[in-house]
Scaffold this active site. Structure first.
Site: not given
Ligand code: SAH
Length: 265
Positions: A36, A57, A169
């Site tokens: 991803d 994605k 998000m």
């Molecule tokens: N599975 C992921 C979330 C996927 S949805 C998790 O558990 O973190 C994608 C969203 O996750 C992004 O739009 C953001 O809001 C958040 N996100 C993912 N990685 C991030 C990071 N390193 N720092 C801050 N927000 C993050």
């Protein structure tokens, strides 16, 4: 021929040392890695024998169609490969794991999950605060600002839970989101934004709900970022002065105070 399978593997927020030992072991056994775009590409170094395929994605950008990813996983697994589908954060938090698991199950492909650190936890660690501080809240709610059908979540109901809101998000629509939340929560409610939580590029901002949108824009916070809203944010080690917000940049906990790069008046 050996039996193929798929592992949905959580890559955590970015830093390789936030992977679990189990994730490292499974990566070492992978034949095919589907990565991803929120996952750190360096993860491939832990899967030396795997064929690596990038399947982004990311919201708003060119991305690999979900159905194609699902077909790819089934095809490799049916050919006997151990397919490791690497997802940012925790694989089960947003990120379509539910759809992928049902597609794999209907195709008769065994699927396993390896957990990891979700962005909200990395953000809270960077801010030095508990998401569930009992002096301030009854727990934490993980919510997306962006639902599949384009509708908004029920912010009135969410505000009424008395929990810390960990909003995924949401950064691209922070104006509308903050405005809607302010119909139900006081503008002085503590709020924070953390971009690239848990990585070397981590940036954090602590402010109030009333100033959140302006401060997010002024600080040029963009995806991937997580928003935290609720009384528990007042416990962040970086606290906002009464009339101002604080922005820091740098690596995770431990170096929070010194590197203030901007402070809005
Ligand atoms: N599975 C992921 C979330 C996927 S949805 C998790 O558990 O973190 C994608 C969203 O996750 C992004 O739009 C953001 O809001 C958040 N996100 C993912 N990685 C991030 C990071 N390193 N720092 C801050 N927000 C993050």
């Amino acid at each position: 021929m050996k039996n193929g399978k798929v592992t949905l593997l959580s890559a955590g927020p970015g830093a390789l040392d936030l992977l679990t030992l189990r994730a490292a072991r499974v990566l070492g056994e992978a034949d095919v890695l589907l990565v991803d775009d929120l996952a750190n590409p360096e993860i491939a170094t832990l899967a030396p024998q795997a064929r690596v395929i990038a399947v982004g994605k990311r919201g708003g950008c060119r991305s690999t169609p979900q159905a194609f990813i699902e077909r790819l996983m089934c095809r490799f697994a049916r050919a006997g490969a151990h397919v490791v589908r690497v997802k940012g954060g925790d694989a089960l938090m947003f990120g379509r794991a539910g759809e992928e698991m049902s597609a794999l199950r209907s195709a008769g492909v065994p699927v396993e999950i390896v957990n990891g650190v979700s962005a909200a936890f990395a953000a809270a660690a960077g801010l030095g605060m508990s998401l569930t501080h009992r002096d301030h809240c009854a727990g934490v709610t993980f919510v997306t600002a962006h639902r599949q059908d384009g509708s908004a979540p029920n912010w009135a109901a969410l505000a009424a839970t008395g929990t810390t809101l960990a909003i995924y998000m949401g950064v691209n629509r922070v104006e509308a989101l903050a405005e809607t939340l302010m119909a139900h929560l006081d503008a002085t409610t503590p709020a924070a934004a953390v971009q690239w939580a848990g990585t070397q590029q981590e940036r954090r901002l602590v402010t109030s709900l009333g100033r959140l949108a302006a401060d997010v824009r002024a600080g040029a916070f963009a995806s991937p970022a997580i928003l935290l809203v609720g009384g528990a944010v007042s416990e962040a080690a970086l606290t906002a002065p009464p009339q101002a917000s604080g922005i820091v940049t740098g690596h995770a906990s431990g170096d929070i105070a010194p590197d203030v790069i901007a402070q809005a008046a």
